[in-house]
Design an enzyme around this catalytic site. Structure first.
Site, PDB file in Angstrom:
ATOM      1  N   LYS A   1      -2.033  -4.649  12.294  1.00  0.00           N
ATOM      2  CA  LYS A   1      -0.836  -4.314  13.009  1.00  0.00           C
ATOM      3  C   LYS A   1      -1.030  -2.719  12.840  1.00  0.00           C
ATOM      4  O   LYS A   1      -1.707  -2.262  12.465  1.00  0.00           O
ATOM      5  CB  LYS A   1       0.104  -4.811  12.849  1.00  0.00           C
ATOM      6  CG  LYS A   1       0.730  -4.626  11.397  1.00  0.00           C
ATOM      7  CD  LYS A   1       1.749  -5.052  10.845  1.00  0.00           C
ATOM      8  CE  LYS A   1       2.604  -4.494   9.120  1.00  0.00           C
ATOM      9  NZ  LYS A   1       3.722  -5.502   9.070  1.00  0.00           N
TER      10      LYS A   1
ATOM     11  N   TYR B   1       4.595  28.910   5.903  1.00  0.00           N
ATOM     12  CA  TYR B   1       5.655  29.514   5.786  1.00  0.00           C
ATOM     13  C   TYR B   1       6.792  29.358   4.617  1.00  0.00           C
ATOM     14  O   TYR B   1       6.330  28.619   3.734  1.00  0.00           O
ATOM     15  CB  TYR B   1       6.049  29.000   6.671  1.00  0.00           C
ATOM     16  CG  TYR B   1       5.465  28.372   7.547  1.00  0.00           C
ATOM     17  CD1 TYR B   1       5.856  29.956   9.244  1.00  0.00           C
ATOM     18  CD2 TYR B   1       5.353  27.174   8.952  1.00  0.00           C
ATOM     19  CE1 TYR B   1       4.760  30.064   9.724  1.00  0.00           C
ATOM     20  CE2 TYR B   1       4.626  27.493  10.172  1.00  0.00           C
ATOM     21  CZ  TYR B   1       4.489  28.990  10.619  1.00  0.00           C
ATOM     22  OH  TYR B   1       3.628  28.208  12.184  1.00  0.00           O
TER      23      TYR B   1
ATOM     24  N   CYS C   1       2.086  23.128   7.239  1.00  0.00           N
ATOM     25  CA  CYS C   1       1.952  23.446   8.757  1.00  0.00           C
ATOM     26  C   CYS C   1       1.419  22.039  10.089  1.00  0.00           C
ATOM     27  O   CYS C   1       1.003  21.059   9.831  1.00  0.00           O
ATOM     28  CB  CYS C   1       1.192  24.308   9.381  1.00  0.00           C
ATOM     29  SG  CYS C   1       1.736  25.812   7.800  1.00  0.00           S
TER      30      CYS C   1
HETATM   31  C1  PLP Z   1       2.468  -6.589   7.616  1.00  0.00           C
HETATM   32  C2  PLP Z   1       3.031  -8.093   7.264  1.00  0.00           C
HETATM   33  C3  PLP Z   1       1.569  -9.280   6.718  1.00  0.00           C
HETATM   34  C4  PLP Z   1       0.309  -8.207   5.901  1.00  0.00           C
HETATM   35  O1  PLP Z   1       1.576  -7.467   4.910  1.00  0.00           O
HETATM   36  P1  PLP Z   1       0.623  -6.183   3.531  1.00  0.00           P
HETATM   37  O2  PLP Z   1       1.782  -6.184   2.602  1.00  0.00           O
HETATM   38  O3  PLP Z   1      -0.089  -5.774   4.776  1.00  0.00           O
HETATM   39  O4  PLP Z   1      -0.069  -6.973   3.400  1.00  0.00           O
HETATM   40  C5  PLP Z   1       1.737  -9.796   6.683  1.00  0.00           C
HETATM   41  N1  PLP Z   1       3.131 -10.920   7.508  1.00  0.00           N
HETATM   42  C6  PLP Z   1       4.099  -9.915   7.761  1.00  0.00           C
HETATM   43  C7  PLP Z   1       4.963 -10.617   8.554  1.00  0.00           C
HETATM   44  C8  PLP Z   1       4.065  -8.562   8.169  1.00  0.00           C
HETATM   45  O5  PLP Z   1       5.037  -7.915   9.307  1.00  0.00           O
END
Ligand code: PLP
Length: 580
Positions: free
Chosen positions: A43, A274, A321
């Site tokens: 993802k 800044y 920045c």
């Molecule tokens: C992101 C996610 C994972 C993976 O989790 P990690 O902690 O990155 O291994 C697995 N299942 C779901 C539903 C997730 O959203």
């Protein structure tokens, strides 16, 4: 290419992703869960590492499933030709379910509204939807709590009877898997088991039951079931506060580096950036790093986050920045110059900061550090698909064996040639492989343009070798068709107007001949991107150049760091993906 950067292909920073590390991490996770299949969670653009290259590497290492949160990632995986099961779980009413079902994307169903829309979409698509019913076992986020879930289960099984869905999986997610002894973990497992009992009693014939994220994959065998879903750990990061990636046998895959834009002397008492939240305490040297929060460098890193330059760690001086921040390099910085490489984080070798160091410094988790790095920073993917060890035996620690460059079109191929020319010098040998029409002559044309030799450069077929004299007093270019050649000695025997020692020699179609050539060579293979070529109706996926230097000449030269590889592998498939 992100809007605004179109055209130049230049950026003073890069994310280098070690696909060998990803492959090794996936194998390590598969070992940790020997009875389960592995779904690589890719993802958020592969946690910022680049969706398609990461997915390809994970599959090569044995992952059998891919998981994305958003649907668009799942569509992109299908467009790239990946045929394995892909699960997507994040969407809202009105999502393109029919298209997803048509693309054989597995859908998580967390609630009755989603079941209704998915069933309607399955009728429209004319084929059953593959669904995973999500139960909230206690996370208090997605999925239905157990009681409403049981109704959802019955609705799904009724739709299965009608041929509208296939209930492939039952799944859930843990709240505290990173605290393996916590009673909440076992409470969730009990609720999950109860959900599975109900599914069984209702007659579900599940393909997979799945609950485990990275932490549970590594530390909670009782949560493995049929399929584990590691995300963070495949990128080589540890999900546990008190256990490092190294302790877990994982290797961080991402390195973020930038070229210093400016190095200058500054007096004691100089306020920096800044608000002047940092003031020099001695006569010193400041270095300007040309990326900032517009690139996803956390502004909370101001005055706290570590950056390594020339082997030494510094803490960011003053505020981060939008496009830059400053380092106080100390008086020793006087020996440095603009262009010096600054490493924000990497695998942690040689005292290099890690994403975990950044997370600790800014008060977040390493998940966020790597994922938020902006898409305008090019991703360069390195590694060889055959594994971490280079069969040529020339691997130098820390120097990746192979560098991949995406070549969506001829312009990109020629531009790569021009950049390669910047590295080449008299006596160098470049060996090009790739099938007919892969762009070998186009690449050579770019090299010729970069070297400034007399053209025109044409395919060398039937001429054996052609000399292109330098127009600027540099090395000549000798362009060779090796198709019918036994060894390069034959070329020298041709009595050309130049010697190979004074020229850059480019050999096309070196396969088979390569072994008899000099040890010192730059090999460039032009291939179709992995996972493409299945659908003849799909848009042309372009090519991927794989670059690899062998022999003493190229020993220790990190091609990824030379500015040769500025295009991103995977970018073109995403750009041409009209499903999204
Ligand atoms: C992101 C996610 C994972 C993976 O989790 P990690 O902690 O990155 O291994 C697995 N299942 C779901 C539903 C997730 O959203």
């Amino acid at each position: 290419m992100p809007p605004g950067d179109a055209g130049s292909g230049y950026y003073p920073a890069r994310v280098i992703v070690d696909l060998d590390a990803i492959r090794a991490n996936v194998r390590r996770l598969a070992q940790a869960a020997p009875s389960a299949a592995v779904m690589a969670v890719v993802k958020a653009d592969g946690y910022g590492h680049g969706l398609l290259p990461v997915a390809g590497a994970a599959l090569e290492a044995g992952a059998g499933w891919l998981g994305t949160a958003q649907l668009d990632g799942a569509f992109a995986l299908r467009a790239a030709g990946h045929e394995v099961p892909v699960l997507a779980w994040m969407y809202a009413p009105g999502a393109p379910f029919a298209a997803a079902i048509g693309a054989r994307i597995d859908l998580s169903v967390p609630a009755p509204w989603a079941m209704t829309e998915v069933i309607d979409a399955a009728r429209e698509a004319g084929r059953p939807a593959r669904v995973h019913l999500k139960v909230d076992t206690g996370l208090g986020r997605g999925g239905s709590f157990l009681e409403p879930w049981t109704e959802l289960l019955h609705a799904a099984l009724a739709a299965e009877q009608r041929g509208e869905v296939q209930v492939v999986g039952v799944w859930s997610h843990l709240a505290r898997a990173d605290e393996p002894g916590h009673p909440g973990v076992h409470a969730q497992i009990e609720v999950f088991d109860e959900a599975l009992r109900r599914a069984d009693a209702a007659g579900a014939r599940l393909e997979v039951r799945h609950l485990a994220n990275s932490a549970a994959t590594l530390a909670l065998p009782e949560a493995h079931y049929d399929l584990v879903r590691p995300g963070l750990s495949i990128y080589g990061l540890s999900p546990f506060t008190h256990r490092s990636a190294t302790e877990l046998g994982l290797r961080p895959a991402m390195r973020l580096e930038a070229d210093l834009a400016l190095v200058k002397a500054a007096p004691a008492g100089q306020g920096v950036s800044y608000g002047h939240t940092y003031t020099t305490t001695r006569d010193t040297v400041l270095g300007v790093v040309p990326i900032g929060y517009g690139d996803g460098v956390p502004r909370h890193g101001s005055n706290v986050a570590p950056v390594q330059v020339a082997g030494r760690r510094h803490t960011i001086a003053g505020r981060v920045c939008m496009d830059q921040f400053v380092l106080d390099l100390g008086p020793e910085g006087a020996r440095l110059a603009a262009g010096e490489r600054a490493v924000l984080f990497g695998a942690g070798d040689h005292n290099e900061p890690t994403a975990r160091d950044w997370a600790d410094a800014v008060g977040t988790i390493d998940y966020e550090i790597v994922t938020r790095i902006g898409s305008r920073i090019p991703r360069i993917h390195v590694g060889s698909p055959d594994g971490a060890t280079d069969p040529g035996g020339n691997a130098v620690s820390g120097v990746p064996a192979t560098v991949e460059v995406a070549l969506p079109d001829q312009e990109a191929t020629e531009a790569l040639g021009r950049r390669l020319a910047g590295l080449l010098r008299a006596g160098d040998l470049v060996v090009l492989t790739g099938d007919l029409g892969a762009g070998k002559t186009t690449l050579t044309r770019g090299i010729g343009a970069g070297l400034e030799v007399r053209g025109p450069i044409a395919s060398p077929t039937f001429i054996i070798a052609r000399v292109h004299p330098s127009l600027i007093g540099g090395p000549d270019l000798v362009h060779v068709d090796a198709y019918r050649l036994e060894s390069l000695d034959e070329v020298d025997a041709l009595d050309l107007d130049t010697s190979l020692a004074d020229s850059v020699t480019v050999v096309e179609w070196g396969e088979g001949v390569v072994e008899s050539l000099s040890e010192d060579r730059l090999e460039v293979s032009l291939d179709r991107p992995r996972g493409t070529g299945i659908d003849p109706g799909a848009p042309d996926p372009g090519r991927v150049a794989r670059l690899r230097g062998t022999g003493a000449r190229w020993d220790g030269i990190d091609l990824a760091g030379t500015g040769v590889a500025v295009e991103r592998v995977g970018e073109q498939a995403a750009a041409s993906d009209d499903v999204r």
